[in-house]
Enzyme design. Sequence first.
Site, PDB file in Angstrom:
ATOM      1  N   ASP A  66      -2.245  -6.792   2.611  1.00 21.96           N
ATOM      2  CA  ASP A  66      -2.597  -7.604   1.437  1.00 21.96           C
ATOM      3  C   ASP A  66      -1.475  -7.559   0.403  1.00 21.96           C
ATOM      4  O   ASP A  66      -1.734  -7.407  -0.801  1.00 21.96           O
ATOM      5  CB  ASP A  66      -3.909  -7.098   0.823  1.00 21.96           C
ATOM      6  CG  ASP A  66      -4.539  -8.112  -0.146  1.00 21.96           C
ATOM      7  OD1 ASP A  66      -4.236  -9.323  -0.005  1.00 21.96           O
ATOM      8  OD2 ASP A  66      -5.318  -7.696  -1.013  1.00 21.96           O
ATOM      9  N   LEU A  67      -0.255  -7.705   0.868  1.00 17.03           N
ATOM     10  CA  LEU A  67       0.883  -7.698  -0.052  1.00 17.03           C
ATOM     11  C   LEU A  67       0.950  -9.011  -0.823  1.00 17.03           C
ATOM     12  O   LEU A  67       0.929 -10.090  -0.233  1.00 17.03           O
ATOM     13  CB  LEU A  67       2.184  -7.468   0.714  1.00 17.03           C
ATOM     14  CG  LEU A  67       2.385  -6.053   1.270  1.00 17.03           C
ATOM     15  CD1 LEU A  67       3.622  -6.003   2.154  1.00 17.03           C
ATOM     16  CD2 LEU A  67       2.492  -5.033   0.137  1.00 17.03           C
TER      17      LEU A  67
END
Length: 362
Positions: free
Chosen positions: A140-141
Amino acid sequence: MVTQDVEFRDEDCGELLKLYKRGKRLGCGGQGQVFALTHRGFGHKRYAGKMFRSSSEARREASIMDMLHACPGVAHLEGFVKERDGAQCYGSIVMELCGPSLFDRLLKAGPMCEEDAARTIKKLAETIKEIHSRGIVHRDLKPENVFLKLDAAAADDVVIGDFGMATDDPREMAQCCGTGKYLAPEVIAIKFGKSSYTEAVDVWGLGLIAYELLRGCTEWRVMDLLRAGRFPDGLFSDGAADLLRGMLAVEPRKRTTLDRVLAHPWIVRHCSRSKTKAKIAHTKIMAIIQRTASRCGDHLGTTLQRLGKRPGIIRNALSERERRAQGFVVAPPRSWGEGEEGRASRERAMARAPPPRWLGHE
């Protein structure tokens, strides 16, 4: 997952409040709510606390952050506080309090110059590489999950946080999860029968962060075009465009690796230029120290020259110059020897020495 908008009451986090004072809410997401905390002892040190309703989500994220203990570039885990049975809040992760996210910084100040962007990308690539080496994929960058350090002295002084979607279980690499706008093409393909994906999803996330660092906050439709393999022409320098194309390759097998990101000529050139500027600043500070030392007494002058040769002192001075365009305070040495000889030496030196002042201002 439904966002938890209803704020926890004090009675729901009583165990946490025995140790910390709760401040303003910093954020709220699918896994929990984040508040500023102040320790009731230990010098009233400040932290961030992420409070969970779900026991499984709390244990999962705490476990991941514990595996990343002392990992450079990751928000530091201080501990976990479990609430009593029956409370609405299961427990809270207590962690390093950070400054604003990259998303907030982009909203306020707009895109970065290429040099700052390159240094930030390099720092993130090094951190992600270390995370992967510990068997963890973030998944979930995005700019909202990258934070400036609370005392950041430079644009690249950042840490990665929010490991609610991270995993160390290969079996979970077939889940469609993350933030829709930043999902890699192969993650979306899970909905259409693709079996699994790899840690290359984090390279895609880093690529989109890099894109927004250089262009500012970007609309969802642009991300859709990138996922379709349609990279815009004329928006970036040749070096930056080449790096972005590699990180945003639609096919995971054709996507560049983190090692290649770190070795890319555009990254190397800009980061080397930053080191050259730091050396120039170091030389200027040393010149100031030498000029000041020449006006001081023998003992204080020698002390100033020794301070100038210590890398830590220079590094701190450079940070201060970058942040406030000032020098650093010079204080007279504390130890002058013992007995009558030491007292006489101190009196002679102090009589000759000017009062402490800010260096760098004539």
